[in-house]
Write an enzyme that holds these catalytic residues in place. Structure first.
Site, PDB file in Angstrom:
ATOM      1  N   ASP A 177      51.832  50.332  41.359  1.00  0.00           N
ATOM      2  CA  ASP A 177      51.450  49.045  41.934  1.00  0.00           C
ATOM      3  C   ASP A 177      52.087  47.895  41.174  1.00  0.00           C
ATOM      4  O   ASP A 177      52.151  47.905  39.935  1.00  0.00           O
ATOM      5  CB  ASP A 177      49.928  48.885  41.916  1.00  0.00           C
ATOM      6  CG  ASP A 177      49.268  49.639  43.068  1.00  0.00           C
ATOM      7  OD1 ASP A 177      49.985  50.302  43.830  1.00  0.00           O
ATOM      8  OD2 ASP A 177      48.026  49.563  43.188  1.00  0.00           O
ATOM      9  N   TYR A 223      50.204  42.388  49.173  1.00  0.00           N
ATOM     10  CA  TYR A 223      49.495  42.930  48.001  1.00  0.00           C
ATOM     11  C   TYR A 223      48.215  42.142  47.722  1.00  0.00           C
ATOM     12  O   TYR A 223      48.256  40.925  47.528  1.00  0.00           O
ATOM     13  CB  TYR A 223      50.426  42.882  46.796  1.00  0.00           C
ATOM     14  CG  TYR A 223      49.893  43.585  45.572  1.00  0.00           C
ATOM     15  CD1 TYR A 223      49.846  44.971  45.523  1.00  0.00           C
ATOM     16  CD2 TYR A 223      49.448  42.864  44.476  1.00  0.00           C
ATOM     17  CE1 TYR A 223      49.368  45.628  44.397  1.00  0.00           C
ATOM     18  CE2 TYR A 223      48.971  43.507  43.344  1.00  0.00           C
ATOM     19  CZ  TYR A 223      48.929  44.894  43.317  1.00  0.00           C
ATOM     20  OH  TYR A 223      48.446  45.529  42.194  1.00  0.00           O
ATOM     21  N   GLU A 253      52.126  55.209  42.178  1.00  0.00           N
ATOM     22  CA  GLU A 253      50.801  55.246  41.542  1.00  0.00           C
ATOM     23  C   GLU A 253      49.885  56.282  42.173  1.00  0.00           C
ATOM     24  O   GLU A 253      48.968  56.771  41.545  1.00  0.00           O
ATOM     25  CB  GLU A 253      50.146  53.867  41.605  1.00  0.00           C
ATOM     26  CG  GLU A 253      48.885  53.756  40.767  1.00  0.00           C
ATOM     27  CD  GLU A 253      48.462  52.325  40.521  1.00  0.00           C
ATOM     28  OE1 GLU A 253      47.241  52.085  40.562  1.00  0.00           O
ATOM     29  OE2 GLU A 253      49.316  51.457  40.278  1.00  0.00           O
TER      30      GLU A 253
END
Length: 475
Positions: A106, A332, A9
């Site tokens: 992501d 995350y 990303e």
């Protein structure tokens, strides 16, 4: 066998992925290339849904007559500021020696959308036969990336997430375009161009603020009185507050409660009646427990960081993202889950061992020595597959911090404390309720003392903490 193209990303993530891959890589302006792998990157969104006039030139004019705009297929267009990187990616996607394309964006809805829009816009017949896979990362440590690369997901597994992402994107477009044009046309009906933006999220949020502000302006302040009394008994002194024992909630007066007196005369009369008189005292005791709070998801982390440090939601997300990507210290952060997978206890054990070497090491050591992890193995507030969607709760990784900014350190400390606290036993309190009756008027004294800190020890609480003034023992 051809090469595998991995699309991350952002450039920093691409560089981390390269470190986890075997062989040497040559870096160019737009990608890294090795013997078996090419690693490139988006820069956030490179492709988005186009404007209505790209569907049909008649939509160039804003008028109620051509609303609603409901396209059969949504046109995609390349964002002008990142066109160079998109062109580079499209060439890599179409390369004949690339037979596998991996989505390394992501691991979430937005990352899925970024990749699929790029792939769809760059799609040609030469892309049709290529294998599409998904790299799903829970943290950015080297070990986690290597594990992810060894366990790539099939594209078919990601279909529901892709559908969710497309639904959100298209709903934003449909509501934003149609509602904004409709409101603008209506507000401009007497001339001029009064642009009135409207969005799927921003407009309901604005409505909440407007309604709350209307309530604030409509509020009429009312005076009320409270009676606080000092009671003396052979050297012991405690305080009590008058309560109305017959109080019942009144829907027409939501601000009323049992401690408030709405007429000054009544307050003065009660005070004069009770002053200097003896009290009959009744006292009850009860122990209570408080379980530790669950692990953080993004929303609870943002809410608590705002309450404790005044950080905005955007600021907290940025700090958490830095701890995840740059420092590789947390999992995350963009998660809506507050639980861990049921098979994650070994990873938790490894993190506990590492945390012994940091600021809260004594609590990590206690959790290990007293077997708190094993005792929580069946705790559904901690380990629960049914409460996990794309990602699990935010916890520390096995890394330890080097140099962090003060705000980053605060967020990291919050996450570590919460991670340790949920493993600890409940906190035990001793509650006292003392009722003093004077001339048939009731005064209430309540207090609570922490007997066993349990998880609260991680936050610095010690036995005996409480409001000691209200808990003076009577002779």
């Amino acid at each position: 066998m051809g090469k595998t193209l991995i699309i991350a990303e952002k450039p920093s993530v691409a560089a981390d992925i390269v470190k986890a891959l075997p062989g040497k890589f040559t870096k160019s302006k737009t990608h890294f290339e090795g013997g078996d792998y090419i690693v490139s990157y988006a820069v956030g969104h490179l492709v988005s849904i186009g404007f209505p006039e790209e569907i049909d030139p008649k939509f160039q004019k804003w008028t109620l007559d051509n609303l609603p705009i409901l396209p059969e297929e949504f046109p995609l267009s390349v964002l002008p500021n990142t066109k160079t990187q998109y062109n580079a990616l499209s060439k890599l996607i179409r390369r004949k020696d690339v037979d596998t394309i991996v989505n390394g964006c992501d691991a979430g809805r937005e990352g899925e959308l970024i990749f699929k829009y790029i792939l769809k816009h760059a799609y040609t017949r030469s892309v049709a036969g290529k294998s599409i896979r998904r790299l799903w990362l829970q943290s950015m440590t080297l070990n986690s990336i290597q594990t992810g690369l060894q366990n790539l997901r099939e594209n078919e597994e990601m279909q529901t997430l892709e559908d969710t992402a497309l639904c959100r994107s298209e709903a934003d477009w449909l509501i934003g375009i149609n509602a904004t044009r409709a409101l603008t046309c209506y507000n401009s009906r007497h001339g001029g161009f009064r642009k009135t933006p409207c969005g799927r999220v921003q407009t309901p949020t604005l409505s909440l603020l407007v309604k709350r502000e209307a309530e604030r302006r409509a509020f009429v302040p009312s005076d009320y009185w409270e009676l606080h009394a000092d009671f003396h008994c052979e050297g012991a002194v405690y305080q009590g507050i008058w309560i109305d024992t017959d109080f019942k909630k009144d829907p027409d007066n939501p601000h009323a409660n049992k401690k408030r007196i709405w007429e000054e005369k009544q307050a003065v009369a009660i005070a004069e009646k009770c002053l200097g008189k003896e009290a009959a005292v009744e006292e009850t005791h009860k122990d209570s427990s408080q379980t530790p709070p669950q692990l953080y998801d993004l929303t609870t982390l943002q809410r608590e960081a705002n309450s404790r440090f005044g950080f905005s939601a955007k600021n907290t997300l940025g700090l958490a993202q830095a701890l995840y990507e740059r420092h590789k210290l947390i999992t995350y952060p963009r998660t809506d889950s507050r639980c861990l997978p049921e098979d994650y206890s070994e990873s938790v054990h490894n993190v506990l061992k590492r945390q012994q070497g940091w600021q809260y090491g004594e609590f990590a050591a206690e959790a290990l020595s007293k077997g708190y992890l094993k005792k929580n193995q069946k705790n559904k507030r901690l380990f629960n597959n049914k409460k996990i969607s794309d990602h699990f709760a935010i916890i520390p990784t096995s890394g330890l911090p080097g140099t962090l900014s003060e705000p980053e350190l605060k967020i990291y400390q919050m996450i570590v404390q919460r991670f340790l606290a949920i493993l600890f036993p409940a906190a035990i309190f001793h509650n006292t309720r003392r009722v003093s009756i004077v001339e048939q008027e009731t005064f209430l004294t309540e207090g609570k003392i922490l007997v066993e800190p349990g998880w609260k020890a991680v936050y610095g609480s010690k036995p005996g903490a409480g409001d000691a003034k209200t808990l003076v023992a009577l002779p």
